[in-house]
Design a protein around this motif. Structure first.
Motif, short mmCIF file in Angstrom:
data_model
loop_
_atom_site.label_atom_id
_atom_site.label_comp_id
_atom_site.label_asym_id
_atom_site.label_seq_id
_atom_site.Cartn_x
_atom_site.Cartn_y
_atom_site.Cartn_z
N LEU A 16 0.83 -1.22 0.00
CA LEU A 16 0.00 0.00 0.00
C LEU A 16 0.86 1.26 0.00
N ALA A 23 0.61 6.46 -6.82
CA ALA A 23 -0.63 7.18 -7.09
C ALA A 23 -0.43 8.69 -7.03
N TRP A 24 0.29 9.15 -6.03
CA TRP A 24 0.51 10.58 -5.87
C TRP A 24 1.83 11.05 -6.48
N LEU A 297 3.66 18.63 -3.80
CA LEU A 297 2.41 18.17 -3.22
C LEU A 297 2.56 18.11 -1.70
N LYS B 10 -4.55 17.61 -8.13
CA LYS B 10 -3.50 16.58 -8.10
C LYS B 10 -3.74 15.59 -6.97
N ILE B 11 -4.06 16.13 -5.80
CA ILE B 11 -4.29 15.27 -4.64
C ILE B 11 -5.50 14.37 -4.90
N GLY B 14 -4.68 11.68 -7.35
CA GLY B 14 -3.86 10.69 -6.65
C GLY B 14 -4.71 9.81 -5.75
N LEU B 15 -5.66 10.42 -5.06
CA LEU B 15 -6.55 9.66 -4.17
C LEU B 15 -7.36 8.65 -4.97
N TRP B 17 -6.57 7.27 -7.85
CA TRP B 17 -5.66 6.19 -8.27
C TRP B 17 -5.37 5.25 -7.10
N PHE B 18 -5.15 5.85 -5.93
CA PHE B 18 -4.83 5.02 -4.76
C PHE B 18 -6.00 4.11 -4.41
N LEU B 19 -7.21 4.65 -4.47
CA LEU B 19 -8.39 3.84 -4.16
C LEU B 19 -8.54 2.69 -5.16
N MET B 21 -6.07 1.27 -6.82
CA MET B 21 -5.01 0.29 -6.51
C MET B 21 -5.35 -0.51 -5.26
N ALA B 22 -5.88 0.19 -4.23
CA ALA B 22 -6.25 -0.51 -3.00
C ALA B 22 -7.35 -1.54 -3.27
N VAL B 25 -5.79 -4.53 -4.77
CA VAL B 25 -5.09 -5.30 -3.73
C VAL B 25 -6.09 -6.14 -2.93
N ILE B 26 -7.18 -5.52 -2.53
CA ILE B 26 -8.19 -6.24 -1.73
C ILE B 26 -8.81 -7.37 -2.53
#
Lengths: 318, 183
Positions: A16, A23-24, A297, B10-11, B14-15, B17-19, B21-22, B25-26
């Motif tokens: 993670l 991701a960021w 960032l 940007k944030i 990124g969030l 994309w992270f969600l 990816m998460a 993973v799950i």
């Protein structure tokens, strides 16, 4: 059970954290270190916290609803009757052995070498050009020339000791090989290490690494963290000298020659892997110095989101 | 210099994309968790009926109560069984209203495993006595369970199987249930 869960939680934290960095698009080494630190810190702390809050976590009912029940894999038979658990335990034992042989013992030798380095510096500095070059290099850097120790050695040696009386140790071979500009960049890098030693991150990370001496993920993450530390010190060095090119050239000159790594047998393979890994790190550092890019960032929100997910997902892995 | 709006963008990206990816993973972990069950079906899992348990795990035998106090009915509200790491079958029965578990019957090949197998256990023992359960030595305990309710439990061993019956009621009904399991 603690050992199993720390390894599993390390895997999740590592994955993670890497997802978050991707991701960021976080590139600053100091920021990347903070994310990698999660894979060392959280696995140590999470299991006792989970058990304290929910003591029945890990019983059959919880396992029925869990995201991953490691027992299902561990009790699978492989090679006629031997459970997969045996392979897992073998990996942990191998990791523990690697820790003692590759990390713990070399640290002891390093300490002995530093002590020997102290003894060597009791020799009179005879070569004036060498001392003059050293003084020229240290000039302008926030470090006293009295804390630079010159070692009589033809090899390219440069390291620093931290603590109350930090010192930089440099060999005559290195001083002769480097120009004053390259030497200044190298010294600045070591000053970076000395400055960073006052922050407890790497020390704390190493203590956690030692606590999880059996954990292969902790081993990998600590190494990545240490590699990022080199890049942080590169940034400090460039900040002190204002000459990234000199630092890149100095690093390039420190790359070991191919011939010195030709050792036969298993030792040769291990040495070859270590050499290749070191090469990759040096190349990555040289490349990065040329294209230094800091994140614009605010990493706080990504960090807390990552921590939240690691804690949440790890809870359901038993 | 980037504007705050661009930074927030940007944030947010990124969030997102992270969600994603998460979630991947799950999903991967869920698939990994199911794989051993595809290879072998003798890990702890829920079953719909006792017949499914018998068909899947082929246990030596499964003792089933034939007597139930008023308010408790067959079939069980929850059945789970396993062969690894040890053999076990657990049946839970709800009381009137169908919400709370009032009866748990466990059998396993591992002595003392009832504490791990039962979500409710007798934690505060007020009375403990030996009981002759149709010729088999048993232990009868009365006290308070970890959910705060008065309860009683009977444990005995038959060959290599360890049985535990836990009831949120008086020991007299418990004895009848236990005796109905032995023929």
């Amino acid at each position: 059970m603690y050992a199993v869960q720390t390894v599993l939680h390390s895997v999740i934290a590592s994955v993670l954290a890497d997802c978050a960095l991707l991701a960021w698009n976080l590139k600053t080494p100091a920021v990347k270190q903070r994310f990698r630190f999660l894979a060392l810190f959280l696995p140590v702390a999470l299991f006792p916290i989970y058990q304290a809050i929910f003591p029945r976590r890990g019983d059959v009912y919880f396992r029925l609803e869990s995201l991953v029940d490691a027992n299902k894999w561990f009790f699978l038979d492989i090679w006629g009757g031997i459970p997969l658990l045996a392979l897992f335990v073998a990996i942990l034992i191998l990791t523990a052995a690697i820790f003692f042989v590759q990390e713990f013992v070399p640290i002891v030798f390093q300490m002995l070498r530093q002590a020997r380095g102290d003894e060597e510096t009791t020799e009179q500095r005879q070569d004036e050009p060498i001392e003059r070059k050293m003084l020229e290099a240290i000039e302008g850097l926030p470090f006293s020339e009295d804390s630079v120790e010159i070692l009589n050695d033809e090899d390219l040696i440069l390291f620093s000791s931290t603590g109350f009386q930090p010192k930089i140790y440099v060999s005559t071979g290195l001083i002769e090989s480097f120009s004053a500009e390259h030497l200044k960049a190298a010294f600045a890098h070591e000053i970076g290490h000395i400055r960073r030693s006052r922050k407890p991150l790497l020390l704390t990370a190493y203590i956690l690494r030692m606590l999880m001496f059996y954990n292969p993920i902790a081993m990998i993450e600590f190494r990545k963290l240490a590699q990022e530390e080199e890049k942080v010190c590169d940034d400090i060095a460039v900040g002190l000298t204002g000459k990234p090119g000199a630092l890149a050239e100095a690093i390039d000159m420190l790359r070991p020659a191919e011939e010195s790594t030709k050792i036969r047998g298993i030792e040769g393979v291990a040495s070859g892997i270590e050499h290749y890994s070191h090469e990759l790190l040096l190349k990555s550092r040289i490349h990065r110095i040329g294209e230094r890019d800091n994140d614009d960032l605010n990493w706080a929100m990504p960090y807390f989101v990552t921590v939240f997910f690691i804690i949440g997902v790890s809870y359901f892995i038993v | 210099m980037e504007t705050p709006v661009k930074k927030i963008g940007k944030i947010s990206r990124g969030l997102l994309w992270f969600l994603v990816m998460a979630a991947v993973v799950i999903a991967f972990l869920t698939a990994v968790n199911r794989m051993p069950s595809v290879i072998r079906d003798d890990y702890a899992r829920k079953y719909n009926t006792i017949e499914e348990v018998k068909l899947s795990l082929k246990p030596d035998r499964v003792l089933i109560p034939s007597y139930f106090p008023e308010g408790i009915f067959w079939p069980p509200s929850l059945i789970f069984a396993q062969k690894r790491p040890y053999k076990a079958v657990v049946m839970e029965f709800n009381g009137a209203g169908g919400k709370d578990t009032v009866l748990i019957v466990t059998e396993s090949t591992l002595k003392g495993s009832d504490a791990k197998l039962q979500r409710i256990s007798l934690t505060d023992v007020k009375e403990k006595t030996e009981y002759n359960l149709k010729g088999k030595p048993a232990i009868l305990q009365v006290g308070i369970c970890n959910n705060g309710a008065s309860c009683s439990s009977m444990t005995w061993q038959d060959n290599n199987l360890h049985f535990t019956v836990l009831l949120m009621s008086s020991p007299f009904e418990l004895i009848k249930i236990a005796e109905s399991m032995i023929h």
